[in-house]
Design an enzyme around this catalytic site. Sequence first.
Site, short mmCIF file in Angstrom:
data_model
loop_
_atom_site.label_atom_id
_atom_site.label_comp_id
_atom_site.label_asym_id
_atom_site.label_seq_id
_atom_site.Cartn_x
_atom_site.Cartn_y
_atom_site.Cartn_z
N ALA A 38 -31.17 27.64 -23.18
CA ALA A 38 -30.59 28.79 -23.90
C ALA A 38 -31.64 29.55 -24.69
O ALA A 38 -31.45 30.71 -25.04
CB ALA A 38 -29.49 28.31 -24.84
N LYS A 110 -6.28 29.20 -19.37
CA LYS A 110 -5.90 30.12 -18.28
C LYS A 110 -4.53 30.73 -18.50
O LYS A 110 -4.28 31.88 -18.12
CB LYS A 110 -5.97 29.42 -16.93
CG LYS A 110 -5.18 28.12 -16.83
CD LYS A 110 -6.01 26.93 -17.22
CE LYS A 110 -5.18 25.69 -17.42
NZ LYS A 110 -5.91 24.47 -17.25
N GLU A 134 -15.15 30.39 -18.18
CA GLU A 134 -15.47 29.66 -16.93
C GLU A 134 -14.55 28.45 -16.73
O GLU A 134 -14.15 28.15 -15.60
CB GLU A 134 -16.94 29.20 -16.98
CG GLU A 134 -17.42 28.51 -15.74
CD GLU A 134 -17.39 29.42 -14.51
OE1 GLU A 134 -18.18 30.35 -14.44
OE2 GLU A 134 -16.55 29.17 -13.62
N VAL A 137 -10.70 28.30 -14.83
CA VAL A 137 -10.37 28.20 -13.40
C VAL A 137 -11.23 27.12 -12.75
O VAL A 137 -12.46 27.15 -12.82
CB VAL A 137 -10.62 29.55 -12.67
CG1 VAL A 137 -10.23 29.42 -11.20
CG2 VAL A 137 -9.84 30.68 -13.33
N GLY A 139 -11.83 24.01 -13.47
CA GLY A 139 -12.56 23.05 -14.32
C GLY A 139 -14.06 23.22 -14.26
O GLY A 139 -14.60 24.24 -14.70
N GLU A 195 -1.39 19.41 -17.76
CA GLU A 195 -1.19 20.30 -18.90
C GLU A 195 -0.28 19.62 -19.93
O GLU A 195 0.44 18.66 -19.61
CB GLU A 195 -0.53 21.60 -18.44
CG GLU A 195 -1.39 22.43 -17.53
CD GLU A 195 -2.74 22.78 -18.16
OE1 GLU A 195 -2.77 23.45 -19.19
OE2 GLU A 195 -3.77 22.36 -17.61
N ASP A 206 0.39 26.57 -13.35
CA ASP A 206 -1.02 26.49 -13.73
C ASP A 206 -1.92 27.07 -12.62
O ASP A 206 -2.83 27.86 -12.89
CB ASP A 206 -1.39 25.02 -14.01
CG ASP A 206 -2.86 24.86 -14.34
OD1 ASP A 206 -3.27 25.26 -15.44
OD2 ASP A 206 -3.61 24.35 -13.48
N LYS A 210 -4.41 30.51 -12.65
CA LYS A 210 -5.81 30.57 -12.21
C LYS A 210 -5.98 31.59 -11.07
O LYS A 210 -6.98 32.32 -11.03
CB LYS A 210 -6.27 29.18 -11.77
CG LYS A 210 -6.30 28.17 -12.93
CD LYS A 210 -6.36 26.75 -12.42
CE LYS A 210 -6.43 25.74 -13.55
NZ LYS A 210 -6.16 24.37 -13.10
N GLY A 307 -10.32 17.33 -16.29
CA GLY A 307 -10.91 16.18 -16.97
C GLY A 307 -11.87 16.61 -18.06
O GLY A 307 -12.31 17.76 -18.11
P1 NDP Z 1 -5.37 18.48 -25.51
O1 NDP Z 1 -3.91 18.45 -25.82
O2 NDP Z 1 -6.01 17.23 -25.08
O3 NDP Z 1 -6.16 19.04 -26.77
C1 NDP Z 1 -5.68 20.05 -27.59
C2 NDP Z 1 -6.07 19.71 -29.01
O4 NDP Z 1 -5.74 20.80 -29.86
C3 NDP Z 1 -5.35 18.47 -29.56
O5 NDP Z 1 -6.27 17.63 -30.18
C4 NDP Z 1 -4.38 19.09 -30.55
O6 NDP Z 1 -4.05 18.23 -31.61
C5 NDP Z 1 -5.15 20.28 -31.04
N1 NDP Z 1 -4.31 21.29 -31.66
C6 NDP Z 1 -3.05 21.65 -31.35
N2 NDP Z 1 -2.63 22.65 -32.17
C7 NDP Z 1 -3.66 22.92 -33.00
C8 NDP Z 1 -3.86 23.84 -34.06
N3 NDP Z 1 -2.91 24.68 -34.43
N4 NDP Z 1 -5.02 23.83 -34.72
C9 NDP Z 1 -6.02 22.96 -34.36
N5 NDP Z 1 -5.89 22.07 -33.35
C10 NDP Z 1 -4.73 22.05 -32.67
O7 NDP Z 1 -5.56 19.62 -24.42
P2 NDP Z 1 -6.75 19.77 -23.37
O8 NDP Z 1 -8.03 19.48 -24.02
O9 NDP Z 1 -6.40 19.05 -22.13
O10 NDP Z 1 -6.63 21.32 -23.02
C11 NDP Z 1 -7.17 22.32 -23.86
C12 NDP Z 1 -7.22 23.63 -23.09
O11 NDP Z 1 -8.06 23.47 -21.96
C13 NDP Z 1 -5.88 24.10 -22.53
O12 NDP Z 1 -5.83 25.49 -22.54
C14 NDP Z 1 -5.91 23.59 -21.10
O13 NDP Z 1 -5.09 24.35 -20.23
C15 NDP Z 1 -7.36 23.82 -20.77
N6 NDP Z 1 -7.91 23.04 -19.70
C16 NDP Z 1 -7.72 21.69 -19.66
C17 NDP Z 1 -8.29 20.93 -18.67
C18 NDP Z 1 -8.12 19.46 -18.60
O14 NDP Z 1 -8.61 18.86 -17.63
N7 NDP Z 1 -7.48 18.83 -19.57
C19 NDP Z 1 -9.12 21.56 -17.63
C20 NDP Z 1 -9.26 23.00 -17.77
C21 NDP Z 1 -8.67 23.69 -18.77
P3 NDP Z 1 -2.81 17.22 -31.44
O15 NDP Z 1 -3.17 16.31 -30.33
O16 NDP Z 1 -2.72 16.57 -32.75
O17 NDP Z 1 -1.63 18.09 -31.10
N1 HSE Z 2 -3.80 20.76 -15.51
C1 HSE Z 2 -4.93 21.32 -14.86
C2 HSE Z 2 -5.11 20.68 -13.51
C3 HSE Z 2 -6.16 21.13 -15.68
O1 HSE Z 2 -4.48 19.66 -13.23
O2 HSE Z 2 -5.86 21.20 -12.70
C4 HSE Z 2 -7.34 21.91 -15.18
O3 HSE Z 2 -7.14 23.27 -15.38
#
Ligand code: NDP
Ligand code: HSE
Length: 444
Positions: A38, A110, A134, A137, A139, A195, A206, A210, A307
């Site tokens: 970077a 997304k 990035e 869509v 992952g 999700e 979902d 994407k 993941g």
């Molecule tokens: P998680 O539920 O694992 O993580 C979300 C986190 O946000 C939790 O720790 C949650 O806390 C916290 N949270 C919720 N509300 C608030 C708030 N108001 N302020 C601060 N923190 C908050 O979700 P993911 O990590 O799986 O997903 C996150 C994003 O990434 C989503 O948009 C998802 O669609 C996207 N995504 C996910 C992928 C995946 O493989 N998991 C892949 C690609 C995209 P608590 O648990 O206490 O509610």
């Molecule tokens: N729930 C989504 C999936 C996470 O299964 O592909 C990655 O965007």
Amino acid sequence: MSQPQLRPVKVGLLGIGTVGGGTFTVLQRNQEEIRRRAGRGIEIAMVADLNTERAKELVGNAAQVVADASAVIANPEIDVVVELIGGYGIAKKLVLDAIAAGKHVVTANKALLAVHGTEIFAAARAKGVMVAFEAAVAGGIPIIKALREGLTANQIQWVAGIINGTTNFILSEMRDKGLDFDVVLKEAQRLGYAEADPTFDIEGVDAAHKATIMSAIAFGVPVQFDKAHVEGITKLSATDIKYAEQLGYRIKLLGIARRQNNGIELRTHPTLVPMRRLIANVEGAMNAVMVQGDAVGTTMYYGKGAGSEPTASAVVADLVDIARLIDAAPAARVPYLAFQPDSMSTLPILPIEQVVTAFYLRLRVADKAGVLAKITGILAEQGISIDAVIQREADEVSGEGNQTDLIILTHDTKEGAMNQAVAAMQALPTVLAPIVKLRKEELA
Ligand code: NDP
Ligand code: HSE
């Protein structure tokens, strides 16, 4: 003479769950390598999460942990806000607040971009800040980068992908291990693929989110999730998966965006794909996206679509892009949706009735003379050309010998014509159960 050291970019992380946790870990582990790429450090200075205890355990003393995400946005030291909370609710407010505060934004959300992207990109443009996505869509696969930059010379003709890891995992495990749908879904949730609301995965929402984002970048149209055709895998039966295999096809949930002369097809549905195609052999939570461009031909991108660390890989790549461009003039940056905002296309998203594709039909019919003739007659009336007809032995179907399954593969036809034919066939007294209609794509 050595270059002066640039100050590190300060990042505020909103949500440290599956993806947020991975982002923190990858940035910590690879910080030196990332700094060399970077040209400056990238430091997570603040983390907001509802579960501050869990967040503190992960982060230790490396960053300030708060429960209130707006405290991160209010901090003048934060350059980039990374939204990893998810959903259209609080996440939308936080992203718009961050933009209003002049912060650059990275998000994996997304759902938010597919539905509210137009508003978010307009706000960001007005403020001169970057919005990078990035991870939204496929992952860890850099498909946004490929579409937006690598393939920029091309007129993209179509994009088709396995872009939901959860459903691909479910289809693979059910087929290979004979496991039940619910058991495999629970495993996908345990592995962090699904999700927060898993109906988004299994009902195709979902993947449609994407596909909507990819359609915008591929064709320079606005994001229009409300016009996407969406079908998931919940109505898919083991019988059709088996028959498709016998015919040399595999059923995959595909997100498809295709340019026609009069508009853009935008659809997500279970699709028969020839088994000899690479994409038909993408298994488990892996994703793959095929892109057809006029100059490059067909390209394919493959990797982990969900993941913690695979998705973090994409989030951190966005942070590196921002770190490199943070001092550049907004006009020097790649446009959010690949095309300059004042050069967007007005091509409409086509209604599903106007989509052209081949079909697989399965009809449970009475096993007597004249049935097939009536059915092929109805298809001919709609101008639908038949590619193949297969009849399954009656005892294979019912054990009684008085009914049978007819499987018909058609050549390309308009969905509207097919719907009329299906309605007419369904009305025949010799058709004994709801007709199964699946779309088939050669992806040649
Ligand atoms: P998680 O539920 O694992 O993580 C979300 C986190 O946000 C939790 O720790 C949650 O806390 C916290 N949270 C919720 N509300 C608030 C708030 N108001 N302020 C601060 N923190 C908050 O979700 P993911 O990590 O799986 O997903 C996150 C994003 O990434 C989503 O948009 C998802 O669609 C996207 N995504 C996910 C992928 C995946 O493989 N998991 C892949 C690609 C995209 P608590 O648990 O206490 O509610
Ligand atoms: N729930 C989504 C999936 C996470 O299964 O592909 C990655 O965007």
